[in-house]
Design a protein around this motif. Structure first.
Motif, PDB file in Angstrom:
ATOM      1  N   ARG A 141       0.811  -1.212   0.000  1.00  9.95           N
ATOM      2  CA  ARG A 141       0.000   0.000   0.000  1.00  9.95           C
ATOM      3  C   ARG A 141       0.852   1.274   0.000  1.00  9.95           C
ATOM      4  O   ARG A 141       0.811   2.045  -0.943  1.00  9.95           O
ATOM      5  CB  ARG A 141      -0.923  -0.027   1.221  1.00  9.95           C
ATOM      6  N   TYR A 142       1.629   1.477   1.059  1.00  4.25           N
ATOM      7  CA  TYR A 142       2.374   2.735   1.159  1.00  4.25           C
ATOM      8  C   TYR A 142       3.633   2.719   0.305  1.00  4.25           C
ATOM      9  O   TYR A 142       4.019   3.738  -0.259  1.00  4.25           O
ATOM     10  CB  TYR A 142       2.717   3.029   2.616  1.00  4.25           C
ATOM     11  N   GLY A 143       4.279   1.564   0.222  1.00  9.16           N
ATOM     12  CA  GLY A 143       5.506   1.478  -0.567  1.00  9.16           C
ATOM     13  C   GLY A 143       5.222   1.653  -2.046  1.00  9.16           C
ATOM     14  O   GLY A 143       5.782   2.539  -2.707  1.00  9.16           O
ATOM     15  N   THR A 144       4.332   0.825  -2.583  1.00 10.76           N
ATOM     16  CA  THR A 144       4.040   0.930  -4.016  1.00 10.76           C
ATOM     17  C   THR A 144       3.326   2.232  -4.324  1.00 10.76           C
ATOM     18  O   THR A 144       3.530   2.827  -5.385  1.00 10.76           O
ATOM     19  CB  THR A 144       3.174  -0.242  -4.497  1.00 10.76           C
ATOM     20  N   GLY A 145       2.464   2.663  -3.421  1.00  8.57           N
ATOM     21  CA  GLY A 145       1.751   3.924  -3.647  1.00  8.57           C
ATOM     22  C   GLY A 145       2.732   5.052  -3.911  1.00  8.57           C
ATOM     23  O   GLY A 145       2.657   5.734  -4.940  1.00  8.57           O
ATOM     24  N   GLN A 146       3.649   5.231  -2.992  1.00  2.57           N
ATOM     25  CA  GLN A 146       4.605   6.328  -3.156  1.00  2.57           C
ATOM     26  C   GLN A 146       5.548   6.099  -4.327  1.00  2.57           C
ATOM     27  O   GLN A 146       5.787   7.010  -5.131  1.00  2.57           O
ATOM     28  CB  GLN A 146       5.422   6.516  -1.875  1.00  2.57           C
ATOM     29  N   ILE A 164      -1.871   3.280  -4.570  1.00  7.13           N
ATOM     30  CA  ILE A 164      -1.610   4.166  -5.715  1.00  7.13           C
ATOM     31  C   ILE A 164      -2.729   5.198  -5.856  1.00  7.13           C
ATOM     32  O   ILE A 164      -2.486   6.391  -6.047  1.00  7.13           O
ATOM     33  CB  ILE A 164      -1.475   3.343  -7.006  1.00  7.13           C
ATOM     34  N   ALA A 165      -3.972   4.731  -5.740  1.00  4.50           N
ATOM     35  CA  ALA A 165      -5.116   5.643  -5.864  1.00  4.50           C
ATOM     36  C   ALA A 165      -5.051   6.742  -4.812  1.00  4.50           C
ATOM     37  O   ALA A 165      -5.288   7.918  -5.102  1.00  4.50           O
ATOM     38  CB  ALA A 165      -6.423   4.860  -5.755  1.00  4.50           C
ATOM     39  N   ALA A 166      -4.719   6.362  -3.579  1.00  2.97           N
ATOM     40  CA  ALA A 166      -4.650   7.349  -2.495  1.00  2.97           C
ATOM     41  C   ALA A 166      -3.566   8.383  -2.761  1.00  2.97           C
ATOM     42  O   ALA A 166      -3.773   9.582  -2.555  1.00  2.97           O
ATOM     43  CB  ALA A 166      -4.395   6.653  -1.153  1.00  2.97           C
ATOM     44  N   ARG A 167      -2.430   7.953  -3.224  1.00  7.09           N
ATOM     45  CA  ARG A 167      -1.320   8.888  -3.442  1.00  7.09           C
ATOM     46  C   ARG A 167      -1.572   9.788  -4.647  1.00  7.09           C
ATOM     47  O   ARG A 167      -1.234  10.975  -4.624  1.00  7.09           O
ATOM     48  CB  ARG A 167      -0.016   8.111  -3.620  1.00  7.09           C
ATOM     49  N   LEU A 168      -2.142   9.247  -5.698  1.00  5.06           N
ATOM     50  CA  LEU A 168      -2.444  10.086  -6.860  1.00  5.06           C
ATOM     51  C   LEU A 168      -3.450  11.157  -6.469  1.00  5.06           C
ATOM     52  O   LEU A 168      -3.329  12.321  -6.845  1.00  5.06           O
ATOM     53  CB  LEU A 168      -2.980   9.227  -8.010  1.00  5.06           C
ATOM     54  N   ARG A 169      -4.433  10.762  -5.699  1.00  2.00           N
ATOM     55  CA  ARG A 169      -5.388  11.759  -5.203  1.00  2.00           C
ATOM     56  C   ARG A 169      -4.670  12.777  -4.329  1.00  2.00           C
ATOM     57  O   ARG A 169      -4.936  13.974  -4.401  1.00  2.00           O
ATOM     58  CB  ARG A 169      -6.477  11.059  -4.400  1.00  2.00           C
ATOM     59  N   MET A 221      -1.867  13.886  -4.640  1.00  2.00           N
ATOM     60  CA  MET A 221      -1.115  14.824  -5.477  1.00  2.00           C
ATOM     61  C   MET A 221      -2.052  15.698  -6.305  1.00  2.00           C
ATOM     62  O   MET A 221      -1.604  16.464  -7.155  1.00  2.00           O
ATOM     63  CB  MET A 221      -0.167  14.051  -6.402  1.00  2.00           C
ATOM     64  N   GLY A 222      -3.359  15.571  -6.082  1.00  2.00           N
ATOM     65  CA  GLY A 222      -4.294  16.478  -6.745  1.00  2.00           C
ATOM     66  C   GLY A 222      -4.987  15.925  -7.974  1.00  2.00           C
ATOM     67  O   GLY A 222      -5.713  16.635  -8.650  1.00  2.00           O
ATOM     68  N   ALA A 223      -4.771  14.640  -8.275  1.00  2.00           N
ATOM     69  CA  ALA A 223      -5.408  14.063  -9.451  1.00  2.00           C
ATOM     70  C   ALA A 223      -6.845  13.630  -9.149  1.00  2.00           C
ATOM     71  O   ALA A 223      -7.189  13.342  -8.011  1.00  2.00           O
ATOM     72  CB  ALA A 223      -4.604  12.859  -9.943  1.00  2.00           C
ATOM     73  N   LYS A 224      -7.668  13.597 -10.180  1.00  2.00           N
ATOM     74  CA  LYS A 224      -8.952  12.902 -10.122  1.00  2.00           C
ATOM     75  C   LYS A 224      -8.667  11.449 -10.453  1.00  2.00           C
ATOM     76  O   LYS A 224      -7.987  11.166 -11.438  1.00  2.00           O
ATOM     77  CB  LYS A 224      -9.903  13.425 -11.213  1.00  2.00           C
ATOM     78  N   VAL A 225      -9.205  10.532  -9.685  1.00  2.34           N
ATOM     79  CA  VAL A 225      -8.851   9.133  -9.882  1.00  2.34           C
ATOM     80  C   VAL A 225     -10.085   8.302 -10.249  1.00  2.34           C
ATOM     81  O   VAL A 225     -11.121   8.375  -9.584  1.00  2.34           O
ATOM     82  CB  VAL A 225      -8.178   8.551  -8.628  1.00  2.34           C
ATOM     83  N   MET A 257       0.844  12.652   0.612  1.00  3.68           N
ATOM     84  CA  MET A 257       1.707  11.479   0.573  1.00  3.68           C
ATOM     85  C   MET A 257       1.711  10.734   1.907  1.00  3.68           C
ATOM     86  O   MET A 257       2.461   9.770   2.076  1.00  3.68           O
ATOM     87  CB  MET A 257       3.131  11.876   0.192  1.00  3.68           C
ATOM     88  N   GLY A 258       0.899  11.180   2.855  1.00  2.00           N
ATOM     89  CA  GLY A 258       0.767  10.434   4.104  1.00  2.00           C
ATOM     90  C   GLY A 258       1.565  10.968   5.272  1.00  2.00           C
ATOM     91  O   GLY A 258       1.590  10.351   6.341  1.00  2.00           O
ATOM     92  N   ALA A 259       2.209  12.118   5.092  1.00  2.00           N
ATOM     93  CA  ALA A 259       2.994  12.674   6.192  1.00  2.00           C
ATOM     94  C   ALA A 259       2.118  13.459   7.162  1.00  2.00           C
ATOM     95  O   ALA A 259       1.063  13.954   6.793  1.00  2.00           O
ATOM     96  CB  ALA A 259       4.088  13.584   5.639  1.00  2.00           C
ATOM     97  N   LYS A 260       2.561  13.525   8.404  1.00  2.00           N
ATOM     98  CA  LYS A 260       2.027  14.509   9.352  1.00  2.00           C
ATOM     99  C   LYS A 260       2.776  15.802   9.113  1.00  2.00           C
ATOM    100  O   LYS A 260       3.999  15.791   9.034  1.00  2.00           O
ATOM    101  CB  LYS A 260       2.328  14.083  10.797  1.00  2.00           C
ATOM    102  N   VAL A 261       2.069  16.905   9.027  1.00  2.00           N
ATOM    103  CA  VAL A 261       2.731  18.155   8.669  1.00  2.00           C
ATOM    104  C   VAL A 261       2.607  19.186   9.786  1.00  2.00           C
ATOM    105  O   VAL A 261       1.511  19.433  10.285  1.00  2.00           O
ATOM    106  CB  VAL A 261       2.168  18.726   7.351  1.00  2.00           C
ATOM    107  N   ILE A 262       3.745  19.747  10.164  1.00  2.00           N
ATOM    108  CA  ILE A 262       3.783  20.878  11.093  1.00  2.00           C
ATOM    109  C   ILE A 262       4.098  22.119  10.272  1.00  2.00           C
ATOM    110  O   ILE A 262       4.975  22.089   9.415  1.00  2.00           O
ATOM    111  CB  ILE A 262       4.881  20.688  12.160  1.00  2.00           C
ATOM    112  N   VAL A 263       3.354  23.194  10.518  1.00  2.97           N
ATOM    113  CA  VAL A 263       3.593  24.446   9.801  1.00  2.97           C
ATOM    114  C   VAL A 263       4.129  25.491  10.770  1.00  2.97           C
ATOM    115  O   VAL A 263       3.652  25.591  11.899  1.00  2.97           O
ATOM    116  CB  VAL A 263       2.282  24.949   9.141  1.00  2.97           C
ATOM    117  N   THR A 264       5.139  26.251  10.341  1.00  2.00           N
ATOM    118  CA  THR A 264       5.565  27.410  11.120  1.00  2.00           C
ATOM    119  C   THR A 264       5.273  28.668  10.305  1.00  2.00           C
ATOM    120  O   THR A 264       5.361  28.651   9.081  1.00  2.00           O
ATOM    121  CB  THR A 264       7.070  27.370  11.472  1.00  2.00           C
ATOM    122  N   GLU A 265       4.913  29.739  10.977  1.00  2.00           N
ATOM    123  CA  GLU A 265       4.563  30.993  10.299  1.00  2.00           C
ATOM    124  C   GLU A 265       4.865  32.158  11.238  1.00  2.00           C
ATOM    125  O   GLU A 265       4.970  31.971  12.445  1.00  2.00           O
ATOM    126  CB  GLU A 265       3.052  31.035   9.982  1.00  2.00           C
TER     127      GLU A 265
END
Lengths: 413, 413, 413, 413
Positions: free
Chosen positions: A183-188, A219-224, A226-230, D226-234
Motif C-alpha cells: 500500500r504505502y511502498g508501491t503507492g509512493q 496508488i489511488a490514495a497517493r495520486l489523489r 497529489m491532486g489528481a482525479k482518480v 503522501m501520508g505525512a504529518k505536517v507541522i507548519v511554522t509561520e
C-alpha cells in the motif's frame, strides 16, 4: 552473465547506498544484531531471486551475518541497481544480475541460483519456485518464502493442484508486509516513477487505476493526494464498492479509457489495457504498470498497432499510432516504481525483509509441511512493535480489567 | 412497557420516515420483491433486539412480507425513534421499546422477546443471545444472527467455552457489512452526532479517536475530512502502525488526554477514558462514545469526581470537576451516532440488513451446527453487485484469458 | 410581530445556549472585558439585521456592554432561534424576529429597526442598507457594517452608482472573516444541514457545488472530506481552474445536472439551478442552497413544474415532477446551514463578530467617507493573534535580521 | 563561461525535451502561433535570467518566434539543464549557463546579459534588476518582468525607496501564475525533489513546512497527500490560523525542530533554520529549501558546527555534528525542486510563461510608468480560459438575467 563487472567507483557508490539503507531499516538491523551471535543460519545455502536494490542488499548482508551463504539473481531486468551488484559481489555474495539485462541473462541468473543447490529458496513473483518445480530440482530445498501477491497466488494454485513439493512461507500475507509495502511502498514509489519518467503535473489530471487491491488502493490514495482525479476499475464488486465509498469514480475500463491522462495497472492479471482501449485513448496518454509482471499493459499489441516508437525521455517510450495519436509507456510496461524510480523506500522494505529474515530462520528451525504457510503471528506482531519503537511511537496496553472484558461474553448493557 | 402508546400523528411521521428509508434501501427492497411470492419465512417466529430506527423498520417489514411474525425490542435506550415504534405497531409488529426507556424497561423488552418463543434470534450486541443462554431459553431457537463486532466477539468467546447452543451467523463479518456500515456508516453518523450535540467547529480541533478498527478508522477519516487534527490510540501494534502511516498522530491515551478537544471511543472495550485521563483534560473537552456499550467512557467515575452536572444542550451533559474544569458528555456515553443523531444512513443499513434478511432465510433453509458462522460468500458478493447496480455503477468482468491466467501458476516473466 | 412572546422555559434554554456560545467565543469575550470599562459605545443606537442565533446574541450582549442600545431583527425567516429571541428580549434588547416568520413579518422587522433611528446599521445581505437608502432614512446614520459577500457586492454596486450615502465597513472582507467564516463555517454547517435534513450517506455520492468562491470551496472540501465525489460549476475561469487543480470535476451545470445526487449552490447569483436542470435530474436528487438569498435554486419554477409537494422530513420538501421523478428541497431553498442546522459554529462567529464589534467602535471613533471601507488591517491581525492565543497556538516572530532582510532589496544570490 | 560546449548528443536530448515540453504547454504554443505572423517583438533585445529548463526553452523559442533576440543566463547554479543549453545555443539563442556553475560563473552570466543592452529585462528573483540598478545600466531598458514572490518583494522595496527606474510587470502576482505555479508546481516538484534525493517513505513521517504562503501551502498539501504529518511554522497570524484550520499542527520552529523528520523552508526570508534549531534536531533529519534563495537554511553555520560532511547520494549531503548526529541537506540548500528534480512541470510553466510572453508584448506596446505593475486582468483571464480549453473543460457563462443581478443592488430577500 557475470557479477563483479563494475569498477571501484560503482562499488563505493553501492556501499554508500547500503549505508543509507541500513540507517533506514532499523528493525532488520536490530534483528541482525540480536541473532548474529548465535548464527542461526550457519552453513545454510540460500538461493534468492529478488529486485537487486539497496534494501535487498541489506537483507542479503543480514542473512550472511547469520551464517548463510547466498546466491542472488535479479527478479526484474529493470530493477537491478548495478552499484549494489558491485558492492555485494565484493563482499562475497554471488550476484547474477545486471541492469537492463536480456531475457536470456535473466533466465541464466535463475539457473545459476538453482545450480547453487539452495536449501532455502527466496522468491519474488514465484518464477524461481515454478522453475524449480518444473525442473524437479527441489531435492535440496527445505523450504521457501514468497514476497508478492502474484507469487502467493501462483503458489496457492500449485498447492491446489497438489504439485507444491516444499513448504513456502507467504511473506506477502504478513500484516506487516502487505498492509505497508504493497500500500504505502508501491503507492509512493509508483508516483515517484511516474514523476521521474514524465515530470507531468498530477494536479488536475485524470488518472485511471486498474485494480483496487492493496497495491491499487495505495496508488489511488497517493495520486489523489497529489491532486489528481482518480478513476478505479475493478472486477470484484466488494472492492469496487469500497472504491466508490472512498469517493473514487468507479467505471469499466472501456468507459475510463477515453478520459484518462495517466493509466496505472495493479491487478496481478494480464491484458488489462489492450487493443480495444488503446483505440479509445487521448493523444498523449501515459501508461504505467505496478503489477508484478509486464503483462498488464499489452505492450506487444501496442507495438503492433503503432507506426513507430522512440524513447523520448529516460524510461519513457513514445508510440505513435496509425491515426497519429501518441501513447507513452513507462519502463517498458514493467514495474514503474522499480523501473523508473528506486522501488519501495527502505523504511517499508525494513518490515517486509524482517519478515523474510525471520521466516528463513523459522524454516530452518521447524519442520513444516509442503504447503503455503502464513508468517507466524508472533513474528508479525513483533515486527510491528519494533517498528513503532523505531519510529518513537508508544502505544497503550490493555489494563487487566480490559483483558478480562475482552475474553468474556457475560458483560452487557 | 407498552407498545402503541403514541397517537396518530407520530404514526404518520413514522410512515413517512419508513417511506424515505425504503427509497434509500434499494437492495433490501429488491430482495423483498424477489422473495415475497415464495414466502420463505412463512410461519417463522423471529425475535429481534435492534436499534428501533427507520431502517430497522424496513428490515422488519421485509421479514414480515416474507411470512415471519416478528417481536422487536430496542437495543439501546437512546436509539429508539418513537415514531417508528408507532408506525410498526400499527402494522402488526410487536414492538417493545421507548425512547429514553429505563434499564428496567430495556430488560422487560428483552424478556418480551424471549416470551415470544423465537425460532430465529436477531441481536445487536449479543445481550439477547447471552440472556437466552443464561436463562436456558434456547429450546425453540433454530439459529441467530449478530450485527456487531462486540456481539460477535462475545459469541466467539461463548463458542470457545463450548456454551453456544445454536448456530449464529456473524452478519457483522460480511464484507458488505463491516467494511461499509462500521466504517462509512459510523464514521459519518458519529460526526453527525457530535455536530448535533455541540455545534462545535471541527476544523482546527484536536480530536482523539480511541481504537483503529473499522469503526475507529471511519471516524478518524471523517474527522480529518472535516478539518480536525486526529490523534489515534490503539493497543494493537499493527493497527497503530497503519494509523501512523495514514498520517495520524499515534499516542498513548495518557499523552493524548491533555491535548484533545474532542474524544471518541471505538474500541469495544471498557474503561478507555477513565479517572486518570479526566484529571489531565482541558477545560471544555467533549467526550463521545461510538462503541456498542456505554462502558468505554467511565461515566460512573466521571459523575463521582464531579461537583455537579447539568444538561447544557440536548444530548450534552456538562460535568464540573472539583477544580472547576468542565467536561461535556454526549448522549450519556451511549452510542453518539444513535443517541445524538439518527444512526447510520439508510444506504448503509441497506447492505447490513440485506445480509440480515438473507441470513435468516439461510438459517431457515439449511441446518447449521451450533457455531459462529460466516455469511455465505455468495450472499456477500450478490449484495455488493446489487448495490453497485443500484448506484448506477458498472464494473469490468474478467475475460476468458484473464480467468485462465488467474487460475494458473505456470505463466511468468 | 412582537418580541417577548416566549415563556420562561424558552428563555432559560436561550440563556444556556448563550452561555455555551460565550464559552466558545473567547476573542469577542476578551474584547468585551477589555473595552467594557471605557464604554466606547455609550449612548449609541445600533440597528442590526442579523441571523438571530446564539452567536449573534453574544455580539449583541457585547455591544450592549460597551454602552449601545440595540434593536435587532432577523435576517432570514428560518434562521431565527426562538429561545435566543426570548433570552435577549428579557435582557432589554429589542428583538423583532420569529422562527418561520412570514415575509410580511420579516419586513415589519426591518421597519422596526429603521424606526429606532439607528446611528450604526449592521446588516447581513444589505437588505437593510438598501431599504434605508430606498426610503431615504439614512439621516441619523453615521456608518454601517456588512457581514456577507452578497451584501458587500450590493454595496459596491451602490458605491459605483454614486448612491451610497454613509460609510460601510465590509466586515466580510476582513481576512479573519471570509477566510474562516465563509470557508470553514459554511463548509461544516452546510454538511450539517444536509445531514440533519436528509440523513443520507455522503460517501460515494456525487455532489455538485455551484460556485467556487470562499463559501463554495469550503463546502466542496467538506463534502469530499465526507467521502463524496464533488463536481464544481463556475463562471470564472481562474476559479474553475483552481477547482480542477484541486482534483474536482469541473463541468457546466447542464452536464452536471444528470449526475448529481446532491446539489449545493453558493454563487451569490440567481437562477443557478433552474427549469432546464430540473428536467435532467435523477429521481431522488436533493437541492440545497448556501448562498445568502433564496434565489439560487429557482424554487418558484420548481413548484410550477411539479404535480405536488409534501414535507417528508423536517426541513425537507419532496416535489413530484410530472414524469414522477421526485426532487427534494432543503429549507425552502434558504440557507441550508441556518435553516436545517444551527449556522456557523460559535468559534467561527467569534472572529466574524469580533470584526463587527471593533468595526462599530471604529465607526464611532473616526469620521469616514461614504464608501465601502476595509476593516483596518491592525484589527484583522489582532483578531488573528487573539484567536491563536485562545487556541493555545504559539507562532514565530521575525528576528531582527529577518525584519531587515524583508525590508531590503539588495540581498541576492 | 561559454555556451555551446556540449556535443551533439546532449543537444539531441535537449531537442527531445523541448518537444516534450511543447506538447505540454498548449497555451504558450497557441499564443506563439497566433502572434507569430505579426512578429510583435521584431528587433527587440531581451535579456533574461531564468532557470534554464526545458520550459524556459519553450518560452525563449517563443520570444524568438515573435521577433526578439534573446540573451539568457541561469538564475540558479543547480537548476540549469545542460542539454537545454546545448539545444538553445544551437538555435541561435545566447545562453550563459552551466549546471553546477560557480558563483563567479553565475555573475559573469548576469554580466553577459547586461552587456547585451537588453530593452526588456526578464528576471527570476530580481538579482538582475538589482544589479542593473546598482550598476546604473538601465539606460536601454524599457521595462521588465519578474517571476517570483521574492523578486516582487524586492522590487516593491525599490519602488518604496524611489529607486526603481523602469516599469516592471509582476508576473508572479497574476492569478494564473502564483495560484498555480507557486502552489501546485512547487508543491509537486518539491515532493519530487525530496524523493529523488532521499527515496524516503513520506507516509508516517513528520514534515515541517516553514511558511504558509502559496508555495508553503502547496508543499504542505502534497506532503500530507503522501501520508505525512505536517507541522507548519509561520510569522503571520492570519496564515498561521488558516494552517491550523486546515488541520495542520502549527508551532514555533523551536518546538518543531525536535519532532521533524523532514524540514522544508518556503518563506522568502533568511535564517529560518539556524544553529539553535540544528542543536535540537533528531539524528537523520533532512533539510530542504523551496524558497528562491539559498539563505533559508543557514548552510554556512551548519557547515561550521559539523565535524565533517560527505555526499551520500546525489544531491544529498550528510553533515555529522559534533555530538554524532547526522543532518542531511538537499541540493546545497538551494531550491530542492530545481536542484534535485526538474522544477515545475511544463503544464504549470505553461501558464506562468504565457503571462511572461504576453507581458513582454504589453511592455513593448504600451508606455508604462517606472513602477511595479500588475499583469493586466484581461491577460490573466484569457490564459485561464485557454488553459481550461486545453484541458477539455467547459464552464458555465452567466445568463443575461444573472449579469443583471450581479450588477444590481436592489434585489433582496
Amino acid at each position: 552473465l557475470k557479477a563483479g563487472l563494475n569498477g571501484e567507483r560503482l562499488e563505493q557508490k553501492g556501499k554508500r547506498q547500503l549505508e543509507w539503507a541500513e540507517a533506514h531499516m532499523p528493525v532488520l538491523m536490530l534483528i541482525r544484531r540480536e541473532l548474529e551471535p548465535e548464527r542461526p543460519l550457519a552453513g545454510l545455502r540460500i538461493g534468492a531471486v529478488l529486485h537487486v536494490t539497496k534494501e535487498t542488499g541489506v537483507l542479503v548482508r543480514t542473512l550472511k551475518s547469520l551464517g548463510a551463504s547466498v546466491t542472488l539473481a535479479g527478479s526484474n531486468p529493470l530493477s537491478t541497481q548495478d552499484e549494489i551488484v558491485a558492492a555485494l559481489s565484493q563482499e562475497g555474495i554471488h550476484v547474477f544480475a545486471r541492469h537492463a539485462e536480456t531475457q536470456e541473462e535473466y533466465y541464466s541468473g535463475l539457473d545459476a541460483v538453482i545450480q547453487s543447490s539452495p536449501q532455502i529458496v527466496m522468491d519474488d513473483g514465484a518464477d524461481l519456485h515454478a522453475l524449480i518445480h518444473a525442473k524437479k530440482s527441489e531435492i535440496s530445498v527445505i523450504g521457501g518464502t514468497e514476497e508478492t501477491t502474484t507469487g502467493v497466488n501462483r503458489l496457492r494454485a500449485m498447492e491446489r493442484e497438489g504439485v507444491l513439493r516444499y513448504p513456502v512461507i507467504a511473506v506477502n500475507d504478513a500484516h506487516t508486509k502487505h498492509l505497508f509495502d504493497n500500500r504505502y511502498g508501491t503507492g509512493q514509489s509508483t508516483v515517484d516513477g511516474i514523476l521521474r519518467a514524465t515530470n507531468l503535473l498530477l494536479a488536475g489530471k485524470t488518472c485511471v487505476v486498474a485494480g483496487y487491491g492493496w497495491v491499487g488502493r495505495g496508488i489511488a490514495a497517493r495520486l489523489r493526494g497529489m491532486g489528481a482525479k482518480v478513476i478505479v476499475t475493478e472486477t470484484n464488486p466488494v472492492k469496487a464498492l469500497e472504491a466508490a465509498m472512498e469517493g473514487f469514480d468507479v467505471r469499466r475500463m472501456e468507459e475510463a479509457a477515453a478520459s484518462g491522462d495517466i493509466f496505472v495497472t495493479a491487478t496481478g492479471n494480464r491484458g488489462i489495457i489492450r487493443e480495444e482501449h488503446f483505440a479509445l485513448m487521448k493523444d498523449g496518454a501515459v501508461l504505467a504498470n505496478s503489477g508484478h509482471f509486464d503483462v498488464e499493459v499489452d505492450v506487444k499489441t501496442l507495438r503492433g498497432v503503432s507506426k513507430g516508437s522512440r524513447v523520448i525521455r529516460e524510461n519513457l517510450e513514445e508510440f505513435t499510432l496509425m491515426d497519429g495519436r501518441r501513447l507513452y509507456l513507462i519502463a517498458e510496461g514493467r514495474l514503474a516504481n522499480l523501473g523508473a524510480a528506486e522501488g519501495h523506500p527502505s523504511e517499508v522494505m525494513d518490515m517486509s525483509f524482517s519478515n523474510q529474515a525471520l521466516s528463513v530462520v523459522h524454516l530452518k528451525r521447524f519442520k513444516m509441511s509442503p504447503k503455503v504457510h502464513s508468517v507466524p503471528p508472533e513474528i508479525d506482531l513483533r515486527i510491528a512493535s519494533l517498528k513503532l519503537e523505531a519510529m518513537g511511537i508508544k502505544i497503550d496496553s490493555m489494563t487487566e480489567s480490559q483483558e478480562e472484558y475482552t475474553g468474556s461474553w457475560e458483560f452487557g448493557t
